[in-house]
Motif scaffolding. Structure first.
Motif, PDB file in Angstrom:
ATOM      1  N   LYS A  59     -82.404  -6.878  23.896  1.00 14.06           N
ATOM      2  CA  LYS A  59     -81.050  -7.428  23.808  1.00 14.06           C
ATOM      3  C   LYS A  59     -80.671  -8.119  25.120  1.00 14.06           C
ATOM      4  N   ARG A  60     -80.955  -7.464  26.233  1.00 14.33           N
ATOM      5  CA  ARG A  60     -80.592  -8.023  27.534  1.00 14.33           C
ATOM      6  C   ARG A  60     -81.457  -9.234  27.871  1.00 14.33           C
ATOM      7  N   LEU A  61     -82.731  -9.191  27.467  1.00 15.24           N
ATOM      8  CA  LEU A  61     -83.604 -10.345  27.690  1.00 15.24           C
ATOM      9  C   LEU A  61     -83.132 -11.545  26.883  1.00 15.24           C
ATOM     10  N   ASN A  62     -82.768 -11.333  25.618  1.00 18.96           N
ATOM     11  CA  ASN A  62     -82.297 -12.435  24.780  1.00 18.96           C
ATOM     12  C   ASN A  62     -81.034 -13.059  25.348  1.00 18.96           C
ATOM     13  N   CYS A  63     -80.155 -12.214  25.891  1.00 21.57           N
ATOM     14  CA  CYS A  63     -78.934 -12.723  26.519  1.00 21.57           C
ATOM     15  C   CYS A  63     -79.284 -13.595  27.726  1.00 21.57           C
ATOM     16  N   GLU A  66     -80.682 -16.895  26.479  1.00 20.10           N
ATOM     17  CA  GLU A  66     -79.618 -17.734  25.926  1.00 20.10           C
ATOM     18  C   GLU A  66     -78.822 -18.420  27.038  1.00 20.10           C
ATOM     19  N   ASN A  67     -78.530 -17.678  28.098  1.00 24.09           N
ATOM     20  CA  ASN A  67     -77.786 -18.257  29.232  1.00 24.09           C
ATOM     21  C   ASN A  67     -78.582 -19.375  29.897  1.00 24.09           C
ATOM     22  N   LEU A  68     -79.897 -19.229  29.962  1.00 18.06           N
ATOM     23  CA  LEU A  68     -80.730 -20.272  30.562  1.00 18.06           C
ATOM     24  C   LEU A  68     -80.598 -21.595  29.813  1.00 18.06           C
ATOM     25  N   GLN A  69     -80.330 -21.518  28.516  1.00 14.09           N
ATOM     26  CA  GLN A  69     -80.278 -22.728  27.690  1.00 14.09           C
ATOM     27  C   GLN A  69     -78.880 -23.329  27.605  1.00 14.09           C
ATOM     28  N   LYS A  70     -77.883 -22.628  28.179  1.00 16.99           N
ATOM     29  CA  LYS A  70     -76.524 -23.156  28.142  1.00 16.99           C
ATOM     30  C   LYS A  70     -76.367 -24.261  29.183  1.00 16.99           C
ATOM     31  N   PRO A  71     -75.866 -25.433  28.801  1.00 19.40           N
ATOM     32  CA  PRO A  71     -75.675 -26.514  29.778  1.00 19.40           C
ATOM     33  C   PRO A  71     -74.622 -26.144  30.811  1.00 19.40           C
ATOM     34  N   GLY A  72     -74.940 -26.387  32.053  1.00 20.19           N
ATOM     35  CA  GLY A  72     -73.991 -26.139  33.129  1.00 20.19           C
ATOM     36  C   GLY A  72     -73.948 -24.711  33.617  1.00 20.19           C
ATOM     37  N   PHE A  73     -74.724 -23.834  33.014  1.00 20.11           N
ATOM     38  CA  PHE A  73     -74.742 -22.437  33.449  1.00 20.11           C
ATOM     39  C   PHE A  73     -75.653 -22.323  34.664  1.00 20.11           C
ATOM     40  N   SER A  74     -75.086 -21.973  35.816  1.00 20.12           N
ATOM     41  CA  SER A  74     -75.862 -22.055  37.053  1.00 20.12           C
ATOM     42  C   SER A  74     -76.007 -20.728  37.789  1.00 20.12           C
ATOM     43  N   LYS A  77     -77.476 -13.465  37.677  1.00 16.85           N
ATOM     44  CA  LYS A  77     -77.708 -12.228  38.409  1.00 16.85           C
ATOM     45  C   LYS A  77     -79.112 -11.726  38.101  1.00 16.85           C
ATOM     46  N   PRO A  78     -79.822 -11.228  39.099  1.00 13.63           N
ATOM     47  CA  PRO A  78     -81.128 -10.629  38.805  1.00 13.63           C
ATOM     48  C   PRO A  78     -80.985  -9.540  37.747  1.00 13.63           C
ATOM     49  N   THR A  79     -81.830  -9.590  36.750  1.00 11.77           N
ATOM     50  CA  THR A  79     -81.753  -8.658  35.620  1.00 11.77           C
ATOM     51  C   THR A  79     -83.006  -7.802  35.577  1.00 11.77           C
ATOM     52  N   GLN A  80     -82.838  -6.503  35.768  1.00  9.12           N
ATOM     53  CA  GLN A  80     -83.985  -5.601  35.729  1.00  9.12           C
ATOM     54  C   GLN A  80     -84.182  -5.094  34.312  1.00  9.12           C
ATOM     55  N   LEU A  81     -85.419  -5.175  33.846  1.00 10.84           N
ATOM     56  CA  LEU A  81     -85.760  -4.756  32.488  1.00 10.84           C
ATOM     57  C   LEU A  81     -86.916  -3.761  32.519  1.00 10.84           C
ATOM     58  N   THR A  82     -86.929  -2.884  31.543  1.00 12.78           N
ATOM     59  CA  THR A  82     -88.035  -1.950  31.367  1.00 12.78           C
ATOM     60  C   THR A  82     -88.496  -2.000  29.923  1.00 12.78           C
ATOM     61  N   PHE A  83     -89.795  -2.115  29.722  1.00 14.31           N
ATOM     62  CA  PHE A  83     -90.377  -2.133  28.383  1.00 14.31           C
ATOM     63  C   PHE A  83     -91.536  -1.148  28.326  1.00 14.31           C
ATOM     64  N   PHE A 468     -79.348   1.487  31.005  1.00 16.10           N
ATOM     65  CA  PHE A 468     -79.145   0.148  31.541  1.00 16.10           C
ATOM     66  C   PHE A 468     -77.663  -0.215  31.497  1.00 16.10           C
ATOM     67  N   TYR A 469     -77.314  -1.234  32.278  1.00 18.85           N
ATOM     68  CA  TYR A 469     -75.994  -1.836  32.179  1.00 18.85           C
ATOM     69  C   TYR A 469     -76.022  -2.901  31.084  1.00 18.85           C
ATOM     70  N   SER A 470     -75.036  -2.875  30.196  1.00 23.79           N
ATOM     71  CA  SER A 470     -74.910  -3.947  29.203  1.00 23.79           C
ATOM     72  C   SER A 470     -73.561  -3.825  28.504  1.00 23.79           C
ATOM     73  N   VAL A 471     -73.124  -4.955  27.925  1.00 25.35           N
ATOM     74  CA  VAL A 471     -71.934  -4.982  27.083  1.00 25.35           C
ATOM     75  C   VAL A 471     -72.403  -5.303  25.680  1.00 25.35           C
ATOM     76  N   LEU A 472     -72.190  -4.391  24.740  1.00 27.15           N
ATOM     77  CA  LEU A 472     -72.641  -4.605  23.375  1.00 27.15           C
ATOM     78  C   LEU A 472     -71.766  -5.628  22.672  1.00 27.15           C
TER      79      LEU A 472
END
Length: 484
Positions: A59-63, A66-74, A77-83, A468-472
């Protein structure tokens, strides 16, 4: 080593980079197929903890993607993930890696890149996955030799350039972000507004869900309605609407559900715990068949209870239990087969357990383990393939410790409930709960430390204690139990 590996990979993938500085969303998904294959939660059905961790991280990776593909989103924050990864391969030196009790490889890494291509490379490299397949992306493009030679020389601007132009030094920003550790207060500052907005939007659906759940439970005289996975409110409402339509169309097939629990899950049938499972991908025809088979399921359940009783007698009165939160979600047929095989092995071995010598102790039976263990809650975890002599020695050696753990469990459960109630009232929370993979000891530690803080942000919120930190999507705030 990491940067050397990364440099080599970028040279290998130069043709792809020359045509486009960023991959398209579709290209990124195709490039990440090997990654999705080894972390797909559907392959972790027998391991609920690992499955839940992978679901949350995806969920956090997909978010992030998605932000990477938003125009103008610059700003990222570093996002730590565990799989949890299904197979063992060569490890990368920049990755924190450990093994879970089930034997899966746990991989932790931090995303901080600002384009899809670099992010895809980081993910694959962190999980030690091959990247050769990416070379075929945009394979029809033939790069210019002049561009190739120029791109091999990265531009490194002097600090005075940023001072003069006023432009932001991306590398410096990244270094600062990495130096600043995420704290609970700072994360709530940044995410409270977003959570409140999502929560307000979800309130009508939450009321509808509560109403539907009450109406169906009352109409069918159900004991409870549950969900195996953390689907969103809208998804849950849709599932209840679907069940409601079946009630209207075929009321006669639901006459045998009185007093039962319905669980919406990935497949239809009856669970080892005796709950009616409705697969969310199945149509009414499949659900109808399950309801029609309920009398046969009830007969099999009686045979299963008899098997548990027989095993208990052979093992000195130890109680055979099934714990939904800690065990895989098995069907009644699967669990019966496991019990039957274990019973036949015990009966043939004739272990010399004194009758009722182990009364008051508990055990769960699992088919995917090879060594017995004692859980912190006091129950034994016994592999179905465990050798009888090994089983006998282990239970005798750990019996006293098991009794002490069972007593500690009762105290811990009381303490946990008291702390949840106190924290809910102290912070005026609408709801405080935890994910199944968070233990009682972790929840107690988390609540104790929360009560030492002043957190006005939490008033009226739904707070989930997680890893993890996240907003559902419905506004629930998830924070790690070991928050700083």
């Amino acid at each position: 080593f990491y940067y050397f590996t990364r440099l080599c990979l970028e040279k290998i993938l130069l043709q792809c980079i020359l045509q486009s500085r960023t991959l398209s969303g579709a290209d990124a998904i195709n490039a990440l197929r090997p990654f999705y294959f080894v972390v797909n939660p559907d392959f972790f059905g027998q391991h609920p903890k690992e499955r839940e961790v992978n679901e949350n991280s995806l969920k956090r990776l997909n978010c992030y993607l998605e932000n990477l593909q938003k125009p103008g989103f610059s700003f990222f924050k570093p996002t730590q993930l565990t799989f949890y990864v299904r197979e063992r391969e060569a490890n990368s030196s920049n990755v924190q890696e450990s093994f879970s009790a089930s034997g899966f490889r746990a991989v932790s890494f931090t995303l901080h890149t600002r384009d899809l291509l670099s992010t895809v490379l980081d993910i694959l490299n962190s999980c030690s996955l091959s990247m050769e397949h990416i070379q075929i992306l945009n394979a029809n493009f033939q790069p210019h030799k002049e561009a190739k030679s120029s791109l091999n020389r990265p531009i490194k601007w002097d600090k005075t350039y940023y001072s003069f132009t006023g432009f932001k030094d991306c590398e410096e920003e990244l270094e600062q972000a990495q130096r600043v550790e995420t704290t609970l207060i700072s994360w709530l500052d940044d995410n409270e507004a977003s959570a409140v907005k999502k929560l307000k939007k979800s309130l009508p659906l939450r009321k509808e869900l509560e109403h539907l759940q009450f109406e169906l439970s009352h109409q069918l005289q159900l004991s409870d309605i549950r969900w195996q996975r953390s689907w969103g409110i809208a998804h849950r409402c849709s599932q209840l609407h679907s069940l409601g339509r079946l009630v209207q169309q075929r009321p006669e097939v639901l006459k045998n559900v009185k007093g039962r629990t319905v669980v919406f899950t990935d497949r239809s049938g009856m669970s080892a715990a005796g709950h009616i499972m409705l697969g969310t991908m199945d149509v009414h025809h499949h659900w109808t068949k399950i309801f029609e088979r309920l009398p046969n399921y009830y007969k099999l359940q009686k045979r299963l209870l008899f098997l548990e009783d027989r095993i208990s007698q052979l093992l000195g009165g130890i109680q055979v239990i099934y714990i939904e939160e800690l065990q895989p979600l098995l069907t009644l047929e699967e669990y019966y087969e496991t019990l039957d095989s274990f019973y036949n092995k015990l009966r043939d071995s004739r272990l010399p357990f004194h009758p009722r010598s182990l009364r008051g102790l508990q055990m769960i039976l699992e088919s995917d383990r090879y060594a017995p263990s004692l859980h912190e809650f006091g129950h034994f975890t016994i592999p179905a393939v465990c050798h009888p002599a090994t089983l006998q020695w282990f239970i005798f050696a750990k019996a006293q410790e098991a009794r002490e753990n069972l007593k500690r469990k009762e105290e811990m459960m009381i303490t946990e409930k008291e702390l949840i109630d106190t924290s809910t009232e102290r912070f005026s929370l609408d709801r405080l709960y935890k994910e199944p993979s968070v233990s009682s000891a972790q929840m107690i530690d988390c609540c104790k430390r929360l009560l030492e803080e002043s957190l006005p942000y939490l008033q009226g919120m739904h707070l989930c204690i997680s890893h993890f930190y996240s907003v559902l999507q419905d506004g629930d705030l998830c924070i790690p139990w070991k928050w700083k």
